[in-house]
Structure formats: structure tokens, C-alpha cells
Design an enzyme around this catalytic site. Sequence first.
Site, PDB file in Angstrom:
ATOM      1  N   GLU A 180      10.380  19.385 -23.699  1.00  0.00           N
ATOM      2  CA  GLU A 180       9.762  19.738 -22.409  1.00  0.00           C
ATOM      3  C   GLU A 180      10.384  21.019 -21.850  1.00  0.00           C
ATOM      4  O   GLU A 180       9.713  21.813 -21.194  1.00  0.00           O
ATOM      5  CB  GLU A 180       9.909  18.586 -21.398  1.00  0.00           C
ATOM      6  CG  GLU A 180       9.230  17.281 -21.812  1.00  0.00           C
ATOM      7  CD  GLU A 180       7.710  17.265 -21.629  1.00  0.00           C
ATOM      8  OE1 GLU A 180       7.135  18.254 -21.141  1.00  0.00           O
ATOM      9  OE2 GLU A 180       7.085  16.250 -22.010  1.00  0.00           O
ATOM     10  N   LYS A 232       8.469  23.277 -12.746  1.00  0.00           N
ATOM     11  CA  LYS A 232       7.622  22.120 -12.442  1.00  0.00           C
ATOM     12  C   LYS A 232       7.298  22.079 -10.954  1.00  0.00           C
ATOM     13  O   LYS A 232       6.161  21.818 -10.553  1.00  0.00           O
ATOM     14  CB  LYS A 232       8.316  20.829 -12.889  1.00  0.00           C
ATOM     15  CG  LYS A 232       7.535  19.584 -12.497  1.00  0.00           C
ATOM     16  CD  LYS A 232       7.026  18.779 -13.626  1.00  0.00           C
ATOM     17  CE  LYS A 232       6.029  17.730 -13.162  1.00  0.00           C
ATOM     18  NZ  LYS A 232       5.906  16.613 -14.038  1.00  0.00           N
ATOM     19  N   LYS A 256       3.536  11.739 -10.575  1.00  0.00           N
ATOM     20  CA  LYS A 256       2.666  10.972 -11.484  1.00  0.00           C
ATOM     21  C   LYS A 256       3.369   9.668 -11.822  1.00  0.00           C
ATOM     22  O   LYS A 256       4.506   9.675 -12.306  1.00  0.00           O
ATOM     23  CB  LYS A 256       2.394  11.759 -12.762  1.00  0.00           C
ATOM     24  CG  LYS A 256       1.334  12.817 -12.598  1.00  0.00           C
ATOM     25  CD  LYS A 256       0.924  13.375 -13.952  1.00  0.00           C
ATOM     26  CE  LYS A 256      -0.149  14.433 -13.790  1.00  0.00           C
ATOM     27  NZ  LYS A 256      -0.480  15.083 -15.072  1.00  0.00           N
ATOM     28  N   HIS A 261       0.481  18.361 -24.980  1.00  0.00           N
ATOM     29  CA  HIS A 261       0.338  16.930 -24.727  1.00  0.00           C
ATOM     30  C   HIS A 261      -0.976  16.348 -25.227  1.00  0.00           C
ATOM     31  O   HIS A 261      -1.093  15.142 -25.388  1.00  0.00           O
ATOM     32  CB  HIS A 261       0.490  16.636 -23.233  1.00  0.00           C
ATOM     33  CG  HIS A 261       1.917  16.723 -22.746  1.00  0.00           C
ATOM     34  ND1 HIS A 261       2.666  17.866 -22.869  1.00  0.00           N
ATOM     35  CD2 HIS A 261       2.719  15.797 -22.160  1.00  0.00           C
ATOM     36  CE1 HIS A 261       3.872  17.650 -22.363  1.00  0.00           C
ATOM     37  NE2 HIS A 261       3.938  16.403 -21.933  1.00  0.00           N
ATOM     38  N   GLU A 263      -3.659  17.891  -9.821  1.00  0.00           N
ATOM     39  CA  GLU A 263      -4.177  18.412 -11.088  1.00  0.00           C
ATOM     40  C   GLU A 263      -5.662  18.776 -11.014  1.00  0.00           C
ATOM     41  O   GLU A 263      -6.468  18.385 -11.856  1.00  0.00           O
ATOM     42  CB  GLU A 263      -3.912  17.413 -12.223  1.00  0.00           C
ATOM     43  CG  GLU A 263      -3.892  18.101 -13.580  1.00  0.00           C
ATOM     44  CD  GLU A 263      -3.352  17.232 -14.697  1.00  0.00           C
ATOM     45  OE1 GLU A 263      -2.255  16.665 -14.536  1.00  0.00           O
ATOM     46  OE2 GLU A 263      -4.016  17.123 -15.723  1.00  0.00           O
ATOM     47  N   ASN A 273       0.467  20.108 -19.279  1.00  0.00           N
ATOM     48  CA  ASN A 273       0.086  19.273 -20.417  1.00  0.00           C
ATOM     49  C   ASN A 273       0.082  20.060 -21.719  1.00  0.00           C
ATOM     50  O   ASN A 273      -0.462  19.606 -22.726  1.00  0.00           O
ATOM     51  CB  ASN A 273      -1.297  18.658 -20.180  1.00  0.00           C
ATOM     52  CG  ASN A 273      -1.277  17.726 -19.003  1.00  0.00           C
ATOM     53  OD1 ASN A 273      -0.329  16.976 -18.812  1.00  0.00           O
ATOM     54  ND2 ASN A 273      -2.313  17.787 -18.169  1.00  0.00           N
ATOM     55  N   HIS A 314      -0.401  12.955 -27.148  1.00  0.00           N
ATOM     56  CA  HIS A 314      -0.834  11.619 -26.722  1.00  0.00           C
ATOM     57  C   HIS A 314      -1.568  10.900 -27.844  1.00  0.00           C
ATOM     58  O   HIS A 314      -1.417   9.688 -28.024  1.00  0.00           O
ATOM     59  CB  HIS A 314      -1.704  11.707 -25.466  1.00  0.00           C
ATOM     60  CG  HIS A 314      -0.900  12.009 -24.230  1.00  0.00           C
ATOM     61  ND1 HIS A 314      -1.484  12.350 -23.034  1.00  0.00           N
ATOM     62  CD2 HIS A 314       0.428  12.015 -24.010  1.00  0.00           C
ATOM     63  CE1 HIS A 314      -0.536  12.564 -22.131  1.00  0.00           C
ATOM     64  NE2 HIS A 314       0.632  12.361 -22.700  1.00  0.00           N
ATOM     65  N   HIS A 374       8.135  10.540 -27.170  1.00  0.00           N
ATOM     66  CA  HIS A 374       7.250  11.453 -26.447  1.00  0.00           C
ATOM     67  C   HIS A 374       7.591  12.927 -26.717  1.00  0.00           C
ATOM     68  O   HIS A 374       6.713  13.739 -27.007  1.00  0.00           O
ATOM     69  CB  HIS A 374       7.314  11.148 -24.944  1.00  0.00           C
ATOM     70  CG  HIS A 374       6.426  12.043 -24.119  1.00  0.00           C
ATOM     71  ND1 HIS A 374       5.054  12.071 -24.259  1.00  0.00           N
ATOM     72  CD2 HIS A 374       6.728  12.975 -23.180  1.00  0.00           C
ATOM     73  CE1 HIS A 374       4.545  12.969 -23.429  1.00  0.00           C
ATOM     74  NE2 HIS A 374       5.537  13.541 -22.762  1.00  0.00           N
ATOM     75  N   ARG A 399      -2.129  22.580 -12.534  1.00  0.00           N
ATOM     76  CA  ARG A 399      -1.159  21.588 -13.024  1.00  0.00           C
ATOM     77  C   ARG A 399      -1.428  21.183 -14.473  1.00  0.00           C
ATOM     78  O   ARG A 399      -0.512  20.754 -15.180  1.00  0.00           O
ATOM     79  CB  ARG A 399      -1.139  20.363 -12.095  1.00  0.00           C
ATOM     80  CG  ARG A 399      -0.059  19.371 -12.507  1.00  0.00           C
ATOM     81  CD  ARG A 399       0.222  18.329 -11.455  1.00  0.00           C
ATOM     82  NE  ARG A 399       1.205  17.378 -11.945  1.00  0.00           N
ATOM     83  CZ  ARG A 399       1.858  16.523 -11.190  1.00  0.00           C
ATOM     84  NH1 ARG A 399       1.646  16.490  -9.899  1.00  0.00           N
ATOM     85  NH2 ARG A 399       2.736  15.694 -11.718  1.00  0.00           N
ATOM     86  N   ARG A 445       0.816  -1.229   0.000  1.00  0.00           N
ATOM     87  CA  ARG A 445       0.000   0.000   0.000  1.00  0.00           C
ATOM     88  C   ARG A 445       0.845   1.273   0.000  1.00  0.00           C
ATOM     89  O   ARG A 445       0.410   2.332   0.454  1.00  0.00           O
ATOM     90  CB  ARG A 445      -0.979   0.035   1.176  1.00  0.00           C
ATOM     91  CG  ARG A 445      -1.983  -1.094   1.133  1.00  0.00           C
ATOM     92  CD  ARG A 445      -3.210  -0.794   1.958  1.00  0.00           C
ATOM     93  NE  ARG A 445      -4.170  -1.850   1.819  1.00  0.00           N
ATOM     94  CZ  ARG A 445      -4.195  -2.938   2.583  1.00  0.00           C
ATOM     95  NH1 ARG A 445      -3.326  -3.073   3.553  1.00  0.00           N
ATOM     96  NH2 ARG A 445      -5.096  -3.866   2.381  1.00  0.00           N
TER      97      ARG A 445
HETATM   98  N1  GLY Z   1       3.880  15.636 -17.023  1.00  0.00           N
HETATM   99  C1  GLY Z   1       2.815  16.428 -16.560  1.00  0.00           C
HETATM  100  C2  GLY Z   1       2.674  16.448 -15.090  1.00  0.00           C
HETATM  101  O1  GLY Z   1       3.523  15.965 -14.375  1.00  0.00           O
HETATM  102  O2  GLY Z   1       1.682  16.938 -14.582  1.00  0.00           O
END
Ligand code: GLY
Length: 370
Positions: A192, A235, A150, A256, A245, A253, A260, A273, A249, A128
Amino acid sequence: MADLVADLIPVALPQNPYEIAIAAGLLDDLGPQLRDRAGLKNRRLLVVSNPLIFKHYGDRAIASLTAAGYDVARCILPAGERYKTPRSIQKIHDAALDHRLERGSAIVAIGGGVIGDMAGFAAATWLRGIGVVQVPTSLLAMVDAAIGGKTGVNHPRGKNLIGAFHQPKRVLIDPTVLKTLPVRELRAGMAEVIKYGVIWDAALFEQLEAAPRLDRYGDIAPLLQDILRCSCQAKAEVVAQDEKEAGLRAILNYGHTIAHAVESLTGYRSVNHGEAVAIGMVAAGAIATALNLWEPSCEARQRALIEKTALPVALPPGLAIADILDSLQLDKKVKDGQVQFILPTAIGQVEIRDRVPTDVLRQILTAMQP
Ligand code: GLY
């Protein structure tokens, strides 16, 4: 390593604050960093890596961890986005069981974004939740994937659809490891970095514009410490304000949404990517200009920076526009059936829009066909 001077960037989360350390030579200081800075007292550690990275850096990492008193096992997984699957998580969990990892034990991810995301997800779900330390070895992972918690794996029909938020105990960045990174991956990471310039840090954008070339390690190397510090800072500030998010946040993206779709439709093979993000940023820039949110001159500056980095500005061949539009509906960021786009309004500033007319989108994607 007493004389190691690192840039330290706090990720100031209320529940799980941690630091990002950036310094040449950090790889040989992993043991003291985990023991004295991340507070990992339990002796058992599991290093997760891929064969190539482990061949380059595994011995040095394990020597430092062992010298600091840790009992280290390893789990080496095949490299590549197509192995970012629940089956790989099972392998990490098998290794965790074999090595008797306990609640206070940790997983140490040494690799790019794929390894970091999988090791983080395995740590989030083992007993857990146990600790994870991120030691990113690609530029992309250093400035993005390793920070912010993430974690996850891909579903065959969509990227990162299975996952969890699980913050690392510490992020350790040794820029010297980028010397061995294939140039295509270095450029992917630069996508990025450019993203942070557009969404958050105009000074970073201008610094990149001032560089004569950005497509080779030798030209990027003198800027690396600055690039890493500014990108990680951007970041960290965004994540600290919105860990899960709920709002802000989502600006990370930028580029993105379409990226994606491109990655998924090309089977995570022909386009990496960062290349997909570059394509997505070109599309988002064109959408913003079409909607009168962005000056055409800013769109041109972004495009010039992407081209200077030798990243793609057109869609890959063979993609049907209808398939891209369909694929956008599967994006995690769809809200009430509306696809969310992050659109620039200045260099260093973006806003979130969910009502981009489909005909504008179709027109822009058509113009981006090769
Ligand atoms: N890669 C986008 C984020 O970490 O929110």
C-alpha cells in the site's frame, strides 16, 4: 505523556474532521488522547481486538484508558480475514449491549485492517452510530484501512460487500508496535505504501527506490516515520476531497480490482491483501503500458520496487483466467457492466479507465501466470 511529539495529519472533512497522530509511544497515551484530543467524555468504552494483538498490547492500552477515567470492556475476536463476517459483528454488538454502551460511548479498535473494519462497522450500526477510535497495529491498517471511514465485512462471494462509511474520531499510530508484526504482513503493508508512491507522491516512490532493502523490519524501521507520514498524508488528502468515493477516491483502489478477484478466488487464505495488491499493481502497470499510457521504464521501476519488497509479481498457481475475468464483474467498482481500472500515467499520477479491452486483460493475466 507530556513529552510525546506526534506528527499530526488532519483529515479535513467538512462534517467529520479528525486527526491522525503518529508517534512512538502513543499506545501508552491512549487515555489522554481519547479524553483530551478526541473529546470522548462518556466513560464507557469497548476495546475490540484479536487474541495475539491483545496479548502484546492489551494490558498497556487498557491501563492507559483506565488511568484516564474510562470504564473499559473488551471483545476479543479470532484473527483472520475469514472471520470478517456478520457473525463477528453480532459478537461486538453483544459485548456493546452487555457493557451498556451509550450514544456517547465509543469502540476502540486495536488491531489490523480486519479488526478496524469490523469495529468500525459495529460502531456505525450500534444505536445508529457511536464513535470509533482506530489504533492500527499492522502497517497496512496504519496507512490505509484505519483512515477514511470505510468499514464493513465480507460476503461469501465478495470482499467488503457489506459495509458503511463511518469516520473515526481519531487515528492513533504507534510505529513501535510493528516490531512484533510478522514480516509477511509488514511486506503486505509496504504494497500500500508503494501504491501511494505510484498514485500520488513521486518523492515517496523515489525515497523507497533509494533504500537498499525493503523486505525486513530493520531496513524499513529508519524510514518508518516518513513512510507513515507521507502515506497517511496522501490518504487524508484524497479522502478529504472525496469522502464517499464519488470520483477521486477511486484512485486508492489502484491494484485492487484484480487484487479483490485474486483474494476471493483463493478464499482469502493463501494470498494476503497486500500480496494481492502487489499482483494487481503489476497487472495495472502492464495494462497502462499496453495502452500507451505509461512509459515501460516506469513499469519496470514499479516492478523493481515490488520485487525489492519481496512481494509477488505473478498470479498464484491454479487460477483460471476465465474465473478472474468473471470475478471482476462482482467488483464494487463495476459501473454499467464496465470494470473500472486505475491506471498510472506517470510516477505519482493515475487516471480512471473503464474500457480496458478484454483481450488486453486476458493477454496480460496469461503472461502473469506462474
Ligand atoms: N482502501 C481504499 C479506500 O479507503 O478508499
